[in-house]
Scaffold this active site. Structure first.
Site, PDB file in Angstrom:
ATOM      1  N   GLU B  48       1.114  -1.411   0.109  1.00  0.00           N
ATOM      2  CA  GLU B  48       0.250   0.430   0.254  1.00  0.00           C
ATOM      3  C   GLU B  48       0.895   1.178  -0.150  1.00  0.00           C
ATOM      4  O   GLU B  48       2.130   1.705   1.236  1.00  0.00           O
ATOM      5  CB  GLU B  48      -0.859  -0.240   1.627  1.00  0.00           C
ATOM      6  CG  GLU B  48      -1.506   0.975   1.457  1.00  0.00           C
ATOM      7  CD  GLU B  48      -3.008   0.915   2.690  1.00  0.00           C
ATOM      8  OE1 GLU B  48      -3.462   1.302   3.074  1.00  0.00           O
ATOM      9  OE2 GLU B  48      -3.054  -0.054   3.297  1.00  0.00           O
ATOM     10  N   ASP B  59      -4.743   8.902  10.830  1.00  0.00           N
ATOM     11  CA  ASP B  59      -3.898   8.266  10.372  1.00  0.00           C
ATOM     12  C   ASP B  59      -3.133   8.965  11.986  1.00  0.00           C
ATOM     13  O   ASP B  59      -3.535  10.098  12.327  1.00  0.00           O
ATOM     14  CB  ASP B  59      -2.327   8.911   9.693  1.00  0.00           C
ATOM     15  CG  ASP B  59      -2.891   7.853   8.545  1.00  0.00           C
ATOM     16  OD1 ASP B  59      -2.805   7.399   8.675  1.00  0.00           O
ATOM     17  OD2 ASP B  59      -2.584   8.736   7.267  1.00  0.00           O
TER      18      ASP B  59
END
Lengths: 440, 279
Positions: B48, B59
């Protein structure tokens, strides 16, 4: 859809909301859209909470238990209706037009922010949540949220960029005094946008128990629409007050625009009145050429930030560009999506005022009227000075004297004394600095 | 090979796939590409490729810091396509993970064309829901790219049905409510969510958020078709900086910590469905 009764019938009723037929900000097929702007660009994890919120606010809007309690708080806690003040000595510097100030600075906590905060805090309780989180730049929205949380017995965490906690140390103390936890955010540019990022991360993690009390007309649907609806009382009151005073409508309504909540609040009631100019004033910072500003409409292009499609200051790759302004409250790289729509549709016009222009207006209002405005609100004052002079130059003094400008004085300037003292060199032992310019 | 072919091949081997996230540009563009090659060589099935973004709301601290470093050093979106090509050349299967404004600003169709030309298999969009993804759905169809949307423990059955019907390649199931990061345990919410997803789609379901050890990979891999690991690998890559001490910013050319962490995770997914697999 929330909508309070209007005195006179307005054409184009749709879903109970008044709107002129040639101006349709709400696409029925795409809820939460203002033309191409708005939407819901958020992690899937938040969608159920946004749906829950949308349902709760629609139910609340037609539930007297909610509307009456909010009206009671407006009356007995906030101090609404806020008054209208005509400022003739200041108006002399605006080409001789008449200038009326809508005094949101006199609300409890010192700005318009409390209108939205009390309503969302009541909604939080209705949704069975016990904790609110908020972002804040200058600290005004954080203080208002901490206040409402104290009033209603909610836990409160406020995210604030580390740079801003240092610039606004007194507001940090105020929030803590009111029982809120203040978290200094050190990531990214450590300012408002990063505080919003951190609040969103908290919300994704704690969404079952926590409401994110967004402080302006941006974010994912339903926030832009909901926050506007919680502030539209400003324009509704002002429209009646101006009519009472002058017998008619103002010629222009002027407000500063960061995220844009105070501007949407005062604009909304006037949107169907096509003869009324709606003028938003953005933060011109050190000037557009300097790149250090927050004049999104003067320089930016459409993009997505914090859940909404709107105008966005971004680089060639779509990375957010940092904004700059002397006023922390306008220092944001995007703008509420409904403003983007009003701008593109031509219904509202947007201009900007530089830091220096703003501080001239700030100084003027202090010296001519004995009112210390928030530096955010001083952007609207600077805009009014320009607009008034333009009208006088175009139409002559007689027409100017019959022109009425309504300005939203969205907040008071106590919080800005440190910035102002530094700017003007007012502290003991300092040089004269730039000095205050007016001996009016 | 498409994402689906990789997942099918792993399934034929009786194991889940290991999907390794690394952001391009951390610690440098060259360093990140070397790291992506290293995870492929150490047993990652799919890479990824993260595009650093200024406002990464999904995140946690580890990936935020890596993204900030990458941006401060001038990483560009074009570098992500170079990384995709490099992963493809090294025998891995690359997908890109990007926040939506990056895609939107490039032009959704142009982004899809560039991703396809670089050899990318698809795109993971953490802040784009299918309801807002009309342009991307059209472009991904035109370029035969997989589109991987996320589902979360909070997703209702109606949302699960709607989101998975828009997915192609696999469904990304967030193991917990929260952001990326290393967690000491991945709770039961993940297994429950995977079960609920399987009730509405036949697509493979891969689980991300919080997995950092071989044992966790084995535990999650017992019920998921793929195990997605990000922060633990970024942390390992960080540990490979300055192997000689000091603060030189130099990367261990052997990337020993990153390789051993990846190998541990690869071992984890290989024992996920055996009796020795641990929970």
């Amino acid at each position: 859809m929330t909508s309070e009764e209007r005195q006179e019938p307005v054409q184009g009723q749709e879903q109970g909301r008044e709107k002129p037929q040639d101006l349709r900000p709400h696409d029925v097929a795409r809820p939460g859209r203002f033309g191409d702007f708005g939407g819901r660009y958020v992690p899937e994890a938040l969608i159920p909470a946004l749906e829950e919120l949308d349902e709760a606010r629609q139910k609340a809007a037609v539930d007297p238990a909610f509307t009456e309690e909010l009206a009671r708080l407006h009356r007995t806690y906030t101090g609404r209706p806020s008054i209208l003040t005509e400022v003739p000595r200041f108006a002399e510097h605006c080409g001789g037009v008449r200038v009326l100030l809508k005094r949101e600075d006199l609300n409890h906590t010192g700005s318009h922010k409390i209108n939205n905060v009390l309503a969302q805090a009541l909604l939080t309780v209705r949704m069975g949540k016990r904790r609110v989180i908020a972002e804040t730049g200058a600290g005004q929205h954080g203080v208002a949220t901490a206040t409402a949380a104290a009033l209603l017995g909610l836990d409160c965490t406020v995210y604030m960029g580390k740079v801003d906690t240092e610039r606004q140390a007194l507001n940090v103390a105020r929030m803590r005094m009111l029982g809120a936890e203040v978290v200094a955010v050190e990531h990214g540019s450590a300012t408002l946008k990063d505080a919003i990022n951190e609040a969103l991360r908290d919300w994704v993690t704690n969404v079952e128990t926590t409401h994110y009390l967004i402080g302006t007309v941006t974010g994912p649907h339903p926030f832009p629409e909901m926050v506007r609806d919680f502030h539209k009382i400003i324009g509704e009151e002002a429209r009646e007050q101006v009519a009472e005073l002058t017998g008619g409508l103002p010629d222009a309504v002027i407000a500063c625009v960061g995220g844009g909540s105070n501007a949407m609040g005062i604009f909304h009631a006037f949107i169907p009145d096509r003869q009324v100019r709606l003028i938003g004033v953005e933060a011109g910072g050190e000037g557009i050429e300097s790149g250090r500003h927050a004049a999104r409409f003067a320089s930016a292009s459409p993009g997505v930030l914090h859940g909404a499609m709107s105008y966005l200051m971004q680089d060639d790759d779509g990375q957010t560009v940092e904004s700059h302004s002397i006023s922390a409250g306008l220092d944001y790289p995007s703008v509420g999506p409904e403003h983007a729509y009003l701008r593109d549709s031509g219904r509202a016009e947007y201009r900007y005022a530089t830091d220096d222009q703003v501080m001239v207006a700030f100084d003027l209002l202090c010296k001519t009227e004995g009112i210390i405005p928030a530096i955010e609100s001083a952007h609207a004052l600077a805009g009014a000075m320009e607009v008034g002079r333009e009208i006088a130059a175009e139409c002559g003094p007689t027409a100017a004297s019959e022109t009425v400008l309504l300005i939203n004085l969205s907040g008071r300037g106590d919080k800005d004394m440190h910035t102002a003292a530094e700017y003007f060199g007012l502290l003991p032992g300092e040089d004269e600095g730039r000095g205050t310019g007016v001996r009016a | 090979m498409s994402v689906r072919e990789v997942l099918d091949r792993c399934a034929a081997q009786g194991r889940p796939a290991l999907i390794a996230y690394l952001p391009v540009g951390y610690p440098t563009v060259e360093g990140s590409i070397a790291a992506m090659r290293a995870v492929v060589e150490s047993g990652a099935d799919i890479v990824e490729v993260g595009v650093p973004y200024s406002d990464p709301v999904m995140d946690g601290a580890v990936i935020q810091e890596a993204a900030e470093t990458a941006l401060a050093r001038g990483v560009r979106v074009d570098d992500a396509f170079a990384a995709v090509s490099a992963v493809r050349e090294s025998g891995g299967t690359p997908v890109v993970m990007s926040y939506y404004n990056i895609v939107l600003h490039r032009g959704v169709a142009r982004f899809a064309a560039d991703l396809s030309a670089a050899g990318g298999a698809g795109l993971i969009t953490p802040d784009l829901i299918p309801d807002e993804a009309g342009d991307w759905i059209e472009a991904s169809d035109a370029y035969h790219l997989d589109r991987i949307f996320l589902v979360a423990p909070s997703s209702t059955p109606e949302r699960l049905a709607a989101v998975t019907s828009a997915c192609r390649g696999f469904v990304y199931a967030a193991s917990t409510m929260g952001v990326t990061g290393v967690r000491s345990e991945v709770g039961d919410a993940a297994a429950d969510l995977v079960e609920r997803v399987r009730a509405v789609t036949d697509l493979p379901v891969c689980v991300g958020l919080g997995v950092s050890t071989g044992d966790q990979a084995a535990a999650v891999g017992a019920f998921a078709d793929g195990v997605i690991v990000g922060s633990a690998l970024v942390r390992a890559l960080k540990a490979d900086l300055d192997p000689a001490g000091g603060n030189t910013g130099e990367l261990d050319p052997d990337l020993r910590t990153l390789r051993s962490t990846t190998a541990e995770l690869a071992d984890g997914v290989r024992r996920a469905r055996t009796t020795t697999g641990s929970r």
